[in-house]
Design an enzyme around this catalytic site. Structure first.
Site, PDB file in Angstrom:
ATOM      1  N   HIS A  63      -4.913   7.617  17.392  1.00 35.77           N
ATOM      2  CA  HIS A  63      -6.109   7.382  16.575  1.00 35.77           C
ATOM      3  C   HIS A  63      -6.912   6.209  17.131  1.00 35.77           C
ATOM      4  O   HIS A  63      -8.141   6.255  17.203  1.00 35.77           O
ATOM      5  CB  HIS A  63      -5.729   7.130  15.108  1.00 35.77           C
ATOM      6  N   CYS A  70     -12.723  18.764  39.247  1.00 34.88           N
ATOM      7  CA  CYS A  70     -13.621  18.302  38.173  1.00 34.88           C
ATOM      8  C   CYS A  70     -13.190  17.012  37.468  1.00 34.88           C
ATOM      9  O   CYS A  70     -13.997  16.099  37.321  1.00 34.88           O
ATOM     10  CB  CYS A  70     -13.779  19.392  37.131  1.00 34.88           C
ATOM     11  N   LYS A  99       3.248  -8.547  -8.489  1.00 36.29           N
ATOM     12  CA  LYS A  99       3.177  -7.087  -8.327  1.00 36.29           C
ATOM     13  C   LYS A  99       4.048  -6.373  -9.366  1.00 36.29           C
ATOM     14  O   LYS A  99       3.660  -5.353  -9.927  1.00 36.29           O
ATOM     15  CB  LYS A  99       3.625  -6.687  -6.910  1.00 36.29           C
ATOM     16  N   GLU A 103      -5.499   4.208   4.220  1.00 36.29           N
ATOM     17  CA  GLU A 103      -5.953   3.384   3.101  1.00 36.29           C
ATOM     18  C   GLU A 103      -7.350   3.846   2.704  1.00 36.29           C
ATOM     19  O   GLU A 103      -8.158   4.213   3.538  1.00 36.29           O
ATOM     20  CB  GLU A 103      -5.935   1.903   3.491  1.00 36.29           C
ATOM     21  N   ARG A 119      -8.714  20.691  46.353  1.00 38.18           N
ATOM     22  CA  ARG A 119      -9.461  19.433  46.259  1.00 38.18           C
ATOM     23  C   ARG A 119      -8.898  18.527  45.160  1.00 38.18           C
ATOM     24  O   ARG A 119      -8.769  18.934  44.021  1.00 38.18           O
ATOM     25  CB  ARG A 119     -10.939  19.730  45.986  1.00 38.18           C
ATOM     26  N   LYS A 162     -13.425  13.636  39.491  1.00 37.92           N
ATOM     27  CA  LYS A 162     -14.836  13.470  39.904  1.00 37.92           C
ATOM     28  C   LYS A 162     -15.706  13.068  38.706  1.00 37.92           C
ATOM     29  O   LYS A 162     -16.520  12.142  38.789  1.00 37.92           O
ATOM     30  CB  LYS A 162     -15.332  14.808  40.485  1.00 37.92           C
ATOM     31  N   ARG A 167       0.516  17.524  26.608  1.00 37.82           N
ATOM     32  CA  ARG A 167       1.933  17.796  26.859  1.00 37.82           C
ATOM     33  C   ARG A 167       2.300  16.962  28.073  1.00 37.82           C
ATOM     34  O   ARG A 167       1.565  16.968  29.061  1.00 37.82           O
ATOM     35  CB  ARG A 167       2.043  19.289  27.200  1.00 37.82           C
ATOM     36  N   THR A 204       6.994   1.555   9.344  1.00 39.39           N
ATOM     37  CA  THR A 204       6.831   1.945  10.747  1.00 39.39           C
ATOM     38  C   THR A 204       7.697   1.046  11.620  1.00 39.39           C
ATOM     39  O   THR A 204       7.541  -0.174  11.599  1.00 39.39           O
ATOM     40  CB  THR A 204       5.342   1.819  11.138  1.00 39.39           C
ATOM     41  N   TYR A 253       0.825  -1.207   0.000  1.00 36.92           N
ATOM     42  CA  TYR A 253       0.000   0.000   0.000  1.00 36.92           C
ATOM     43  C   TYR A 253       0.858   1.255   0.000  1.00 36.92           C
ATOM     44  O   TYR A 253       0.630   2.173  -0.777  1.00 36.92           O
ATOM     45  CB  TYR A 253      -0.977  -0.014   1.193  1.00 36.92           C
TER      46      TYR A 253
HETATM   47  N1  NAD Z   1      -0.873   0.550   4.921  1.00 37.45           N
HETATM   48  C1  NAD Z   1      -0.871   1.762   5.432  1.00 37.45           C
HETATM   49  O1  NAD Z   1      -1.867   2.491   5.367  1.00 37.45           O
HETATM   50  C2  NAD Z   1       0.359   2.299   6.094  1.00 37.45           C
HETATM   51  C3  NAD Z   1       0.403   3.650   6.424  1.00 37.45           C
HETATM   52  C4  NAD Z   1       1.568   4.148   7.016  1.00 37.45           C
HETATM   53  C5  NAD Z   1       2.634   3.319   7.296  1.00 37.45           C
HETATM   54  N2  NAD Z   1       2.552   1.998   6.991  1.00 37.45           N
HETATM   55  C6  NAD Z   1       3.723   1.150   7.272  1.00 37.45           C
HETATM   56  O2  NAD Z   1       4.440   0.988   6.059  1.00 37.45           O
HETATM   57  C7  NAD Z   1       4.984  -0.337   5.980  1.00 37.45           C
HETATM   58  C8  NAD Z   1       4.442  -1.044   4.768  1.00 37.45           C
HETATM   59  O3  NAD Z   1       3.044  -1.162   4.870  1.00 37.45           O
HETATM   60  P1  NAD Z   1       2.165  -1.718   3.698  1.00 37.45           P
HETATM   61  O4  NAD Z   1       0.753  -1.683   4.163  1.00 37.45           O
HETATM   62  O5  NAD Z   1       2.507  -1.012   2.421  1.00 37.45           O
HETATM   63  O6  NAD Z   1       2.680  -3.229   3.644  1.00 37.45           O
HETATM   64  P2  NAD Z   1       2.335  -4.382   2.583  1.00 37.45           P
HETATM   65  O7  NAD Z   1       2.367  -5.654   3.312  1.00 37.45           O
HETATM   66  O8  NAD Z   1       1.104  -4.003   1.799  1.00 37.45           O
HETATM   67  O9  NAD Z   1       3.546  -4.315   1.555  1.00 37.45           O
HETATM   68  C9  NAD Z   1       4.836  -4.713   1.858  1.00 37.45           C
HETATM   69  C10 NAD Z   1       5.506  -5.122   0.557  1.00 37.45           C
HETATM   70  O10 NAD Z   1       6.851  -5.389   0.823  1.00 37.45           O
HETATM   71  C11 NAD Z   1       7.233  -6.463  -0.014  1.00 37.45           C
HETATM   72  N3  NAD Z   1       8.492  -7.057   0.458  1.00 37.45           N
HETATM   73  C12 NAD Z   1       8.703  -7.888   1.519  1.00 37.45           C
HETATM   74  N4  NAD Z   1       9.993  -8.220   1.599  1.00 37.45           N
HETATM   75  C13 NAD Z   1      10.632  -7.600   0.592  1.00 37.45           C
HETATM   76  C14 NAD Z   1      11.973  -7.539   0.156  1.00 37.45           C
HETATM   77  N5  NAD Z   1      12.948  -8.216   0.789  1.00 37.45           N
HETATM   78  N6  NAD Z   1      12.260  -6.784  -0.910  1.00 37.45           N
HETATM   79  C15 NAD Z   1      11.320  -6.096  -1.549  1.00 37.45           C
HETATM   80  N7  NAD Z   1      10.023  -6.111  -1.188  1.00 37.45           N
HETATM   81  C16 NAD Z   1       9.679  -6.844  -0.132  1.00 37.45           C
HETATM   82  C17 NAD Z   1       6.041  -7.396   0.037  1.00 37.45           C
HETATM   83  O11 NAD Z   1       6.030  -8.309  -1.040  1.00 37.45           O
HETATM   84  C18 NAD Z   1       4.900  -6.371  -0.069  1.00 37.45           C
HETATM   85  O12 NAD Z   1       4.547  -6.117  -1.398  1.00 37.45           O
HETATM   86  C19 NAD Z   1       4.634  -0.993   7.304  1.00 37.45           C
HETATM   87  O13 NAD Z   1       5.693  -0.797   8.217  1.00 37.45           O
HETATM   88  C20 NAD Z   1       3.406  -0.244   7.760  1.00 37.45           C
HETATM   89  O14 NAD Z   1       3.251  -0.296   9.161  1.00 37.45           O
HETATM   90  C21 NAD Z   1       1.446   1.470   6.372  1.00 37.45           C
END
Ligand code: NAD
Length: 437
Positions: free
Chosen positions: A217, A268, A35, A161, A331, A271, A259, A124, A10
């Site tokens: 969130h 308040c 992909k 997403e 209080r 309570k 903070r 992340t 994604y």
């Molecule tokens: N999905 C979200 O909305 C979102 C938003 C912000 C951050 N993130 C973070 O971003 C990261 C990716 O999330 P995502 O949802 O896109 O994950 P995903 O699982 O959809 O995609 C990960 C991709 O990495 C590929 N991959 C795995 N090993 C690999 C390698 N050795 N070489 C090349 N490609 C490889 C997989 O085949 C897959 O296509 C995560 O850490 C997630 O927490 C996701």
């Protein structure tokens, strides 16, 4: 810029198409043949608003392609973006093995080269990962230290997403956790054209912001649902109540109360949290968040007590007794609770709070303090300077400007436990300590 993106899920698929739209030349790398083939045919590997058209356009213009061959993708790339998954491992920690593997692969491919390259972590990861785990990994694989030709940054992704293309184009902010100016400049260059505030910080703060955001969130959703259950149980139109609740941009949906500082208290908040819990219990609605807010507050108070006890020195002076500055309302003040526990542990304690005049306290306020700290009148210090001089530990909740001046001037050699987060105190020459920063 010429950019290689590792991981076409994604985050990677959206970043690839959107960065190509910004004018960059993007090569995506993934382990999935399916992909790669889709992207090279101009099809998006994910379903998202606008992504199909964007991918088709970027691929047909020759700005976006994909390969399985990391080394080929990196041949003349100026930057690489790492967006592979970091799923939860069996023990509950994030599984960083995909990130490790890709960083090592990038390092190995760059080994012996002479072009500058910046690796940008978008996956992340827990705070400290980029600097303490991935930097040495990259250096080892590349066979050279960071800071020369190679740079590293953490740049969190905030897309949601379903509307990820719109979020990419208009993110809440662009956070760049950079280890060097070169790393910062390269990430900033990548997003030139995206309208958002750019914030430079350390990688570990940037990593924390991503986790904090998602925790926040999750907490917001759970709070709204819990509030809904409690109000429904009380026969109230919860949707209307929350609709109006969020209109308050001063206290409710705002930086107010966000903070790190000392525990909440006063007449308040505790309570009314207890009132919410009782309404929930009467209506048999579960209210774990309301209960946890009280439990977390108690944990914070205990952490402050532990910080004082860890000093191994006494006596102590506490600045601030009322629940906030400028009032004599005692209080449920967390400072009263802290004082009461310190006295219980045998601390000789003096208290400085000029707004609390024992002779003028009345009603419930007087009743409360006499019950909590029976001899509090004798503990109230009239002179802040004398109180600081006589103490080994200065505990700072809040104070008037003049009283704070006494700490700043006479704090050298004392242990100063700051419960307020007042930056002036850090530089006063005392042994500065804190609980939550
Ligand atoms: N999905 C979200 O909305 C979102 C938003 C912000 C951050 N993130 C973070 O971003 C990261 C990716 O999330 P995502 O949802 O896109 O994950 P995903 O699982 O959809 O995609 C990960 C991709 O990495 C590929 N991959 C795995 N090993 C690999 C390698 N050795 N070489 C090349 N490609 C490889 C997989 O085949 C897959 O296509 C995560 O850490 C997630 O927490 C996701």
């Amino acid at each position: 810029m010429r950019v290689a993106i590792f991981g076409l899920g994604y985050v990677g698929a959206v970043s690839g198409a959107c960065l190509a739209e910004l004018g960059h030349e993007v090569v995506g790398v993934d382990v999935s043949d399916a992909k790669i083939d889709m992207i090279n045919r101009g099809e998006a590997p994910i379903v998202e608003e606008m992504i199909a058209e964007l991918t088709a356009g970027a691929v047909s213009m020759g700005r976006f392609r994909a390969t399985k061959d990391a080394a080929a993708a990196l041949i003349d790339a100026e930057a690489s973006l790492v967006s592979v998954g970091t799923p939860t491992a069996r023990d509950g920690t994030p599984d960083l093995s995909f990130v490790d593997a890709v960083v090592a692969e990038i390092g190995a491919a760059l080994k012996g080269g002479d072009r500058p390259h910046t690796v940008i972590i978008r996956s992340t990861v827990p705070p400290g990962t980029t600097e303490r785990r991935l930097a040495p990994l990259l250096e080892k694989a590349a066979g050279e230290p960071l800071g020369g030709r190679l740079s590293l940054a953490f740049n969190p992704e905030f897309l949601r997403e379903g509307r990820s293309v719109r979020d990419f184009r208009q993110p809440p902010f662009t956070i760049i956790g950079a280890l060097s100016d070169k790393a910062y400049d390269d990430v900033a260059r990548l997003y030139a054209g995206v309208e958002s505030e750019v914030v430079r910080t350390t990688p570990e703060v940037a990593e924390s912001i991503k986790l904090l955001s998602n925790a926040w969130h999750g907490l917001k959703v759970a709070f709204a649902n819990e509030a809904g259950r409690i109000l429904k149980a009380a026969g109230v139109d919860s949707r209307r109540a929350l609709e109006i609740f969020v209109k308050d941009a001063v206290l409710n949906i705002s930086p107010a109360y966000l903070r790190p500082g000392f525990a909440f208290g006063g007449s308040c908040l505790p309570k009314d949290l207890r009132a919410m819990i009782s309404i929930a219990e009467r209506g048999r609605a579960a209210a774990p968040i309301m209960k946890a807010a009280l439990a977390s507050n108690e944990a914070h108070l205990e952490a402050a007590l532990a910080a004082v006890r860890a000093c191994g020195r006494r006596p102590a002076v506490l600045f601030g007794l009322a629940f906030k500055p400028g009032t004599d309302d005692l209080r449920e003040s967390p400072y009263v609770a802290l004082a009461e526990r310190l006295i219980g542990k045998g601390y000789a304690l003096k208290i400085v709070d000029p707004y609390v005049d024992a002779s003028r306290l009345m009603g419930k306020n007087k009743e409360f303090i006499e019950r909590e700290i029976p001899h509090f009148v004798e503990m109230m210090a009239k002179d802040a300077e004398e109180a600081v001089d006589a103490a080994e530990i200065v505990i700072y909740g809040h104070a008037t400007g003049v009283d704070k001046g006494a700490i700043l001037e006479r704090g050298v050699g004392k242990i100063l436990i700051d419960l307020s987060g007042d930056k002036d105190l850090e530089a006063c020459g005392a042994d500065y300590r804190s609980v939550a920063w």
